[in-house]
Design a protein around this motif. Sequence first.
Motif, PDB file in Angstrom:
ATOM      1  N   SER A 189      34.974  37.248  24.591  1.00 14.43           N
ATOM      2  CA  SER A 189      35.590  37.943  23.451  1.00 14.43           C
ATOM      3  C   SER A 189      36.104  36.955  22.420  1.00 14.43           C
ATOM      4  O   SER A 189      35.935  37.161  21.215  1.00 14.43           O
ATOM      5  N   LEU A 200      29.959  42.676  35.229  1.00 16.31           N
ATOM      6  CA  LEU A 200      29.546  42.062  33.963  1.00 16.31           C
ATOM      7  C   LEU A 200      28.552  42.958  33.236  1.00 16.31           C
ATOM      8  O   LEU A 200      28.636  43.145  32.014  1.00 16.31           O
ATOM      9  N   ALA A 219      35.053  38.040  30.499  1.00 12.87           N
ATOM     10  CA  ALA A 219      35.047  38.874  29.292  1.00 12.87           C
ATOM     11  C   ALA A 219      36.038  38.362  28.257  1.00 12.87           C
ATOM     12  O   ALA A 219      35.772  38.403  27.045  1.00 12.87           O
ATOM     13  N   GLU A 261      36.749  40.234  34.265  1.00 14.08           N
ATOM     14  CA  GLU A 261      37.710  40.297  33.162  1.00 14.08           C
ATOM     15  C   GLU A 261      37.941  38.925  32.546  1.00 14.08           C
ATOM     16  O   GLU A 261      37.990  38.788  31.318  1.00 14.08           O
ATOM     17  N   LEU A 284      30.200  45.820  31.609  1.00 16.69           N
ATOM     18  CA  LEU A 284      30.930  45.413  30.410  1.00 16.69           C
ATOM     19  C   LEU A 284      29.997  45.066  29.248  1.00 16.69           C
ATOM     20  O   LEU A 284      30.462  44.724  28.165  1.00 16.69           O
ATOM     21  N   ILE A 344      27.938  42.516  29.146  1.00 14.07           N
ATOM     22  CA  ILE A 344      27.882  41.065  28.977  1.00 14.07           C
ATOM     23  C   ILE A 344      26.596  40.535  29.597  1.00 14.07           C
ATOM     24  O   ILE A 344      26.372  40.684  30.799  1.00 14.07           O
TER      25      ILE A 344
END
Length: 424
Positions: A150, A243, A146, A143, A246, A248
């Motif tokens: 972001s 990851l 991320a 997180e 997500l 990523i």
Amino acid sequence: MSIRLPRGTQDILPGDVEKWQLIEKKAREICEKFQYHEIRTPIFEQTDLFLRSVGDTTDIVQKEMYTFDDRGGRSLTLRPEGTASTVRSFVEHKMFGYANQPVKLYYMGPMFRYERPQAGRYRQFVQFGVEAIGSDDPAIDAEVIALAMSLYKEMGLKKLKLVVNSLGDKDSRQAHREALINHFQPRIGEFCSDCQNRLEKNPMRILDCKQDRDHELMKFAPSIIDYLNEESKVYFNKVQQYLTSLGIEFEVDSNLVRGLDYYNHTAFEIMSDAEGFGAITTLCGGGRYNGLTEEIGGPEAPGIGFALSIERFIAALDAEKVELPLNNGIDCYIVSLGEDAKDYTVGLLNKLRQAGFSAERDYLDRKIKAQFKAADRLQAKFVAILGDDELKANKINLKSMDSGEQKEMELASFIEEFTALYRN
């Protein structure tokens, strides 16, 4: 002799400061989505805080801190980074007792390091960082990464590379430490004095040395990945799994060693691949720091965080030629002709601002043509024109700078009419 700003600092002037404001605004918006809350800590702290947390074998402590004694003889240091202060506050204010755990915090402000100024690096620089304290779930590691990705992507950066590594738990670190000592010890005399001092205290710091990074022993140094115990391997695999889930993209770099002593398990850096960005490509760095709260007198509370430089963020935006929406212009510029009209516009300008509009008028007694040029420079959407004759007739003319259309309005109801016109 003129007084100039100190070496390694900068003035951020109008025209540039708007970039900073935009990044800061976006950072706050993203933190709100991720449920991170702002914390503000002092610019200076007790020196011992950084000796304990950052580590007395790091370049920051040995070479870069701004440390001084106050009038009471206490040793204080301008903060060189934000994690130590945030964790100190977490412990001091007993945030480990909060109902909502982990405690998610972010900070934004100036940091200070005495290092050689170069492109994108200053002795006073501004960091944005986040810390999640109170959980050892690898999902929170993903997180935090991320959140950083972001922010960069929502600001328009595309040429990014994320690299991750595991520094392992205490047992893994100890096994790796012994391997590093055995590897470097026979030829440590070929290394710089800093590396020689670090061999027994913290040999992993040798891997982070800029002066000896091309030494042949560096190429074949034992990798921490090879010394991870099963628990550390499982943890690192979970971070990579999250990851991937997500979306990523990342690379595993077994040579990635963060420059602060408090890191363990996950370590990561985000880099810019933009052409012409420079030799130093790192934009952001962070990692997990289980054990830091205990080191500064608190209970066990595992944490993870990152910090990024706003200066290097802006340099990356410039390298990718990202166009930022900086200046939307003002809503209305008031042009006046005649003394009575000029006097009247003082109150009229205030009424526009009180009604929620950005507005401006002339303060230099310029001719009407020069006032219109000023309105153009400010990218005014409308120009309100008031002369002495119009004032006597209780009229005012409003011109749209986009269409060129001009409309006469009643002066007494101008604010209401302008509001209705503007919002339609």
